[in-house]
Design a protein around this motif. Sequence first.
Motif, PDB file in Angstrom:
ATOM      1  N   ASP A   1       0.045 -21.079  -6.894  1.00  0.00           N
ATOM      2  CA  ASP A   1      -1.108 -20.189  -7.037  1.00  0.00           C
ATOM      3  C   ASP A   1      -2.090 -20.335  -5.888  1.00  0.00           C
ATOM      4  O   ASP A   1      -2.613 -19.348  -5.383  1.00  0.00           O
ATOM      5  N   LYS A   2      -2.339 -21.576  -5.477  1.00  0.00           N
ATOM      6  CA  LYS A   2      -3.369 -21.806  -4.467  1.00  0.00           C
ATOM      7  C   LYS A   2      -2.995 -23.007  -3.615  1.00  0.00           C
ATOM      8  O   LYS A   2      -2.440 -23.986  -4.106  1.00  0.00           O
TER       9      LYS A   2
ATOM     10  N   LEU B   1       9.335 -17.222  -5.682  1.00  0.00           N
ATOM     11  CA  LEU B   1       8.165 -17.263  -6.568  1.00  0.00           C
ATOM     12  C   LEU B   1       8.413 -16.521  -7.863  1.00  0.00           C
ATOM     13  O   LEU B   1       9.060 -15.468  -7.883  1.00  0.00           O
TER      14      LEU B   1
ATOM     15  N   THR C   1      -4.502 -18.139  -1.398  1.00  0.00           N
ATOM     16  CA  THR C   1      -4.414 -17.863  -2.830  1.00  0.00           C
ATOM     17  C   THR C   1      -3.450 -16.715  -3.074  1.00  0.00           C
ATOM     18  O   THR C   1      -3.489 -15.709  -2.370  1.00  0.00           O
ATOM     19  N   ARG C   2      -2.595 -16.893  -4.088  1.00  0.00           N
ATOM     20  CA  ARG C   2      -1.678 -15.805  -4.449  1.00  0.00           C
ATOM     21  C   ARG C   2      -2.496 -14.688  -5.070  1.00  0.00           C
ATOM     22  O   ARG C   2      -3.215 -14.878  -6.042  1.00  0.00           O
ATOM     23  N   TYR C   3      -2.390 -13.522  -4.486  1.00  0.00           N
ATOM     24  CA  TYR C   3      -3.129 -12.365  -4.963  1.00  0.00           C
ATOM     25  C   TYR C   3      -2.252 -11.552  -5.902  1.00  0.00           C
ATOM     26  O   TYR C   3      -2.696 -10.948  -6.833  1.00  0.00           O
ATOM     27  N   ASP C   4      -0.989 -11.545  -5.592  1.00  0.00           N
ATOM     28  CA  ASP C   4       0.043 -10.858  -6.338  1.00  0.00           C
ATOM     29  C   ASP C   4       1.310 -11.654  -6.090  1.00  0.00           C
ATOM     30  O   ASP C   4       1.272 -12.671  -5.402  1.00  0.00           O
ATOM     31  N   ARG C   5       2.430 -11.215  -6.557  1.00  0.00           N
ATOM     32  CA  ARG C   5       3.676 -11.968  -6.356  1.00  0.00           C
ATOM     33  C   ARG C   5       3.943 -12.256  -4.881  1.00  0.00           C
ATOM     34  O   ARG C   5       4.229 -13.379  -4.509  1.00  0.00           O
ATOM     35  N   ASP C   6       3.841 -11.249  -4.036  1.00  0.00           N
ATOM     36  CA  ASP C   6       4.146 -11.416  -2.616  1.00  0.00           C
ATOM     37  C   ASP C   6       2.942 -11.213  -1.708  1.00  0.00           C
ATOM     38  O   ASP C   6       3.092 -11.135  -0.494  1.00  0.00           O
ATOM     39  N   ASN C   7       1.773 -11.109  -2.258  1.00  0.00           N
ATOM     40  CA  ASN C   7       0.564 -10.905  -1.464  1.00  0.00           C
ATOM     41  C   ASN C   7      -0.315 -12.141  -1.555  1.00  0.00           C
ATOM     42  O   ASN C   7      -0.490 -12.716  -2.631  1.00  0.00           O
ATOM     43  N   TRP C   8      -0.866 -12.520  -0.415  1.00  0.00           N
ATOM     44  CA  TRP C   8      -1.675 -13.726  -0.334  1.00  0.00           C
ATOM     45  C   TRP C   8      -3.017 -13.413   0.304  1.00  0.00           C
ATOM     46  O   TRP C   8      -3.112 -12.553   1.175  1.00  0.00           O
TER      47      TRP C   8
END
Length: 103
Positions: free
Chosen positions: A49-50, A102, A63-70
């Motif tokens: 997550d972070k 992930l 930080t994980r914003y979405d599955r593949d977005n950071w």
Amino acid sequence: MNENFLSMFKELNRKYPDDYGSIEGLRIDAVDLKGNYDDDDKFDETLLDKLRIYYKEQIITITRYDRDNWKIEDYAYLKFEDFREIGKILSIVMKHISRIELD
């Protein structure tokens, strides 16, 4: 510890032998979606997550914003003289994170 994180920590320790793991040098903390830290037996890298990168006086958080977005942010202005090294550190970190499947 999970395989990809172990490899990442070993590579950072090789590249930054004088700095890695020290309070005033380079340190990494990772937290999964269940709140487990990377040094906890229950830590699951697939639930990452972070990740916080502490380099000298800088703190960069991924930080994980979405599955593949950071989302990447810093908590202070980056010093120009540290910018190149932080870029190298981020490159190593993201190389290893990109290998994780992930959930």
